[in-house]
Design a protein around this motif. Structure first.
Motif, short mmCIF file in Angstrom:
data_model
loop_
_atom_site.label_atom_id
_atom_site.label_comp_id
_atom_site.label_asym_id
_atom_site.label_seq_id
_atom_site.Cartn_x
_atom_site.Cartn_y
_atom_site.Cartn_z
N SER A 96 55.12 38.10 22.70
CA SER A 96 55.37 39.16 23.67
C SER A 96 54.19 40.13 23.71
O SER A 96 53.76 40.57 24.78
CB SER A 96 56.67 39.90 23.32
N GLU A 97 53.65 40.45 22.54
CA GLU A 97 52.47 41.31 22.48
C GLU A 97 51.29 40.64 23.19
O GLU A 97 50.52 41.29 23.90
CB GLU A 97 52.11 41.62 21.03
N ASN A 98 51.16 39.34 23.00
CA ASN A 98 50.08 38.60 23.67
C ASN A 98 50.18 38.71 25.18
O ASN A 98 49.15 38.77 25.87
CB ASN A 98 50.13 37.12 23.28
N LYS A 99 51.39 38.70 25.69
CA LYS A 99 51.56 38.77 27.14
C LYS A 99 51.01 40.08 27.69
O LYS A 99 50.46 40.13 28.80
CB LYS A 99 53.03 38.60 27.51
N THR A 100 51.16 41.15 26.93
CA THR A 100 50.59 42.44 27.34
C THR A 100 49.07 42.41 27.25
O THR A 100 48.36 42.84 28.16
CB THR A 100 51.15 43.56 26.46
N LEU A 101 48.56 41.86 26.13
CA LEU A 101 47.12 41.80 25.94
C LEU A 101 46.43 40.88 26.94
O LEU A 101 45.25 41.05 27.24
CB LEU A 101 46.80 41.33 24.51
N ALA A 102 47.16 39.90 27.45
CA ALA A 102 46.57 38.92 28.36
C ALA A 102 46.44 39.43 29.79
O ALA A 102 45.89 38.73 30.65
CB ALA A 102 47.39 37.62 28.35
N HIS A 103 46.92 40.64 30.06
CA HIS A 103 46.68 41.21 31.39
C HIS A 103 45.18 41.27 31.62
O HIS A 103 44.44 41.80 30.80
CB HIS A 103 47.27 42.62 31.49
N PRO A 104 44.68 40.72 32.72
CA PRO A 104 43.23 40.63 32.91
C PRO A 104 42.54 41.98 32.91
O PRO A 104 42.84 42.85 33.72
CB PRO A 104 43.10 39.95 34.28
N ALA A 105 41.60 42.15 32.01
CA ALA A 105 40.79 43.37 32.00
C ALA A 105 39.82 43.39 33.18
O ALA A 105 39.46 44.46 33.68
CB ALA A 105 40.01 43.47 30.68
N SER A 106 39.43 42.21 33.64
CA SER A 106 38.41 42.12 34.69
C SER A 106 38.89 42.57 36.05
O SER A 106 38.08 42.78 36.96
CB SER A 106 37.89 40.69 34.79
N VAL A 107 40.21 42.72 36.23
CA VAL A 107 40.69 43.20 37.54
C VAL A 107 40.56 44.71 37.66
O VAL A 107 40.78 45.27 38.73
CB VAL A 107 42.16 42.78 37.79
N ASP A 108 40.18 45.35 36.56
CA ASP A 108 40.05 46.81 36.58
C ASP A 108 38.58 47.18 36.76
O ASP A 108 37.67 46.44 36.39
CB ASP A 108 40.56 47.40 35.26
N SER A 109 38.35 48.33 37.34
CA SER A 109 37.01 48.90 37.43
C SER A 109 37.17 50.40 37.62
O SER A 109 38.19 50.86 38.15
CB SER A 109 36.24 48.31 38.62
N ILE A 110 36.17 51.13 37.16
CA ILE A 110 36.20 52.58 37.32
C ILE A 110 34.75 53.05 37.46
O ILE A 110 33.88 52.58 36.73
CB ILE A 110 36.91 53.27 36.13
N PRO A 111 34.45 53.91 38.42
CA PRO A 111 33.05 54.32 38.64
C PRO A 111 32.54 55.22 37.52
O PRO A 111 33.29 55.96 36.89
CB PRO A 111 33.09 55.06 39.98
N SER A 112 31.23 55.13 37.29
CA SER A 112 30.60 55.96 36.27
C SER A 112 29.23 56.41 36.77
O SER A 112 28.77 56.00 37.83
CB SER A 112 30.46 55.17 34.96
N SER A 113 28.58 57.27 35.97
CA SER A 113 27.25 57.80 36.29
C SER A 113 27.21 58.39 37.70
O SER A 113 26.37 58.02 38.52
CB SER A 113 26.17 56.72 36.13
N ALA A 114 28.15 59.31 37.94
CA ALA A 114 28.22 60.02 39.21
C ALA A 114 28.30 59.05 40.39
O ALA A 114 27.71 59.26 41.45
CB ALA A 114 27.03 60.97 39.37
N ASN A 115 29.05 57.96 40.17
CA ASN A 115 29.32 56.97 41.22
C ASN A 115 28.13 56.07 41.55
O ASN A 115 28.20 55.26 42.46
CB ASN A 115 29.85 57.61 42.50
N GLU B 30 27.04 53.86 39.36
CA GLU B 30 27.52 52.61 38.80
C GLU B 30 29.00 52.50 39.15
O GLU B 30 29.89 52.83 38.36
CB GLU B 30 27.26 52.59 37.29
N ASP B 31 29.27 52.04 40.37
CA ASP B 31 30.61 52.18 40.95
C ASP B 31 31.49 50.95 40.82
O ASP B 31 32.62 50.93 41.32
CB ASP B 31 30.51 52.61 42.42
N HIS B 32 31.00 49.90 40.16
CA HIS B 32 31.85 48.75 39.86
C HIS B 32 31.43 48.18 38.52
O HIS B 32 30.27 47.84 38.32
CB HIS B 32 31.75 47.66 40.94
#
Length: 506
Positions: free
Chosen positions: A390-409, A411-413
């Motif tokens: 069950s813990e694995n199922k939570t950890l297996a959520h794809p990290a790659s579908v997330d993105s957040i901008p940085s360096s004043a936008n 580096e935006d993806h």
């Protein structure tokens, strides 16, 4: 001795350096490329050309010009300010891999570092000095900036390292090995940290452990087939051929060989007409995970030999290009795929555990208990396996579908590839414990039916495993058994499934 040239590092060589502690050195051709690339950087500085990261600031500060008298301070400030990772450090073996992979990438000769930087990186590997690198803090683009900054700190005599089994200051370890810190000059700080080596190093270790685990899962599942008196017909070659997947066929072939002389397996219709999917579909499910593993290995082999910093210098510095090779998306996707593939090995294993312990699903003693009712046997071991999957199922959520901008936008993806690799690694640790539980339960079941009836391969596993975890004759603290079995599976240099595979090839 492993020779690095920036272009042909293999998994076999990586294993020699990481696990056998082979020494490393660089090829003459690769060092010539490094020297030519360095000359180009020095020319850019002397001519005061405007080139990102050499005579400008970084990220959103790329429009800020830096005078040639300040280029060294620029690099030092870069490393110190970017070394802001947090959390527990990467395992020492991952840190060693990170240094190896960064050295190999720079030896391609597109990054503009001095030969002395290469020499120091290889000094760290050969002396067994491994930077302490916090796991959290990388977005996976522009590369693994925070983790690699902690690596770079060691080269200038700052930060901490693992050395001879202890965590100590970098300068202390360097001094004991007569290694002199260096001062970074133009481009060198940026070249050291603008890459994907944290996610790739973590990915390489994760893959190597997952590959071993996948082989072990097949042998353990073969014992479960015996413990449940499973139907051997489902592994017939004809079934696999008409589906068309090579990995499925290979999985079935290995299990057929494991069970070739077993007297505990049955034929269809002998006891039952069909087994449950967790038994009947082992080739299909495990085979699909092998497909994913093969994909991951291919991507990692490419990335291990890739130039991933920015900018890159071509044509002796006449062509300097800022691009995005630091973006970790290829590895992020591969790590998410690895996480899912290994999680599935745990999912199907937990279902087999349930069939081994549930008295409504087999003719074995309830929960494999030596005295059902008075003693609980393996009842709660199945709970633990269920919790882990069950813990694995939570950890297996794809990290790659997330993105957040940085360096004043600017580096935006970003890729979140390092998060993906860390999650994949944690899933592997959880899955190994699930398989350890299946091993304990399946061996108990098969031995209960008569170890003299077990196949040669599975009986060999039983005999070795009994040195680690004894037969359950009375309730005991099974947490210790699970951890001992998991540790044993992890430390096997040549697991039984691989032995059988090699015999098959011979």
């Amino acid at each position: 001795m492993v020779t690095l040239n920036g272009n042909s590092l293999t998994f076999s060589e990586v294993k020699k350096v990481l696990y056998d502690r082979d020494k490393v050195h660089f090829s003459e051709d690769s060092m010539k490329r490094v020297e030519e690339s360095r000359k180009a950087v020095e020319k850019i500085v002397s001519e005061e050309r405007i080139v990102y990261g050499i005579t400008t600031g970084f990220g959103k500060f790329s429009d800020v010009l830096i005078g040639k008298e300040d280029v060294e301070e620029l690099q030092l400030n870069l490393i110190r300010s970017h070394a802001c990772g947090v959390g527990d450090p990467f395992p020492e073996i991952v840190s060693r891999a990170m240094v190896l992979l960064r050295a190999n990438a720079l030896l391609k000769g597109f990054s503009g570092v001095r030969p002395v930087v290469m020499e120091r990186l290889l000094d760290l590997i050969n002396a067994g000095i491994h930077p302490v690198i916090p796991q959290q803090g990388s977005l996976g683009a522009s590369g693994d900036l925070a983790p690699l900054s902690h690596l770079a700190l060691v080269l200038i005599g700052e930060g901490e390292v693992f050395y001879k089994g202890k965590r100590t200051s970098a300068i202390d370890a360097l001094t004991k090995e007569d290694i002199f810190p260096i001062s970074l000059t133009a481009k060198e700080g940026l070249a050291l940290i603008n890459g994907t080596q944290a996610m790739t190093a973590m990915g390489v270790i994760a893959y190597l452990e997952a590959e071993k685990l996948a082989y072990q899962a097949e042998l353990i599942s073969a014992v479960t087939v015996e413990g449940l008196r499973g139907i051997i017909d489902v592994f017939d070659e004809d079934i696999q051929i008409v589906r068309g997947y090579r990995e499925q066929a290979e999985t079935a072939e290995r299990i057929r060989r494991f069970l070739s002389d077993s007297r505990l397996t049955t034929k269809q219709g002998e006891i039952r007409v069909q087994d449950a999917y967790s038994i009947r579909c082992i080739p299909q499910v495990h085979g699909a995970s092998w497909q994913a593993l093969n994909y991951v290995k291919e991507k990692l082999e490419i990335e291990m030999n890739a130039a991933t910093d920015n900018p890159l210098l071509f044509d002796n510095g006449e062509k300097v290009l800022s691009g995005g090779n630091f973006h970790g998306q290829p590895i992020a996707l591969a790590m998410d795929f690895l996480a899912i593939a290994v999680a599935e090995l745990a999912n199907i294993s937990e279902r087999r555990i349930e069939r081994l312990v549930n008295p409504q699903l087999n003719d074995l003693p309830p929960f494999l208990s030596p005295e059902p009712g008075l003693q609980s046997g393996a009842m709660i071991m199945q709970y633990v396996a269920a919790s882990l999957v069950s813990e694995n199922k939570t950890l297996a959520h794809p990290a790659s579908v997330d993105s957040i901008p940085s360096s004043a936008n600017q580096e935006d993806h970003v890729s979140m590839g390092t998060i993906a690799s860390r999650h994949a690694y944690q899933i592997i640790q959880n899955t190994r414990r699930v398989l350890a539980i299946e091993a304990i339960c399946s061996l108990q079941a098969a031995e209960t039916r008569g170890k003299e009836k077990m196949a040669t391969a599975t009986r060999e596993l039983l005999e070795e495993a009994r040195k680690i975890v004894p037969f359950i004759e009375h309730d005991r603290v099974f947490s210790k058994d699970i951890e001992k079995m998991a540790d044993w599976l992890k430390t096997q240099t040549m697991n039984f499934a691989e032995k059988k595979k090699n015999k098959t090839k011979a």
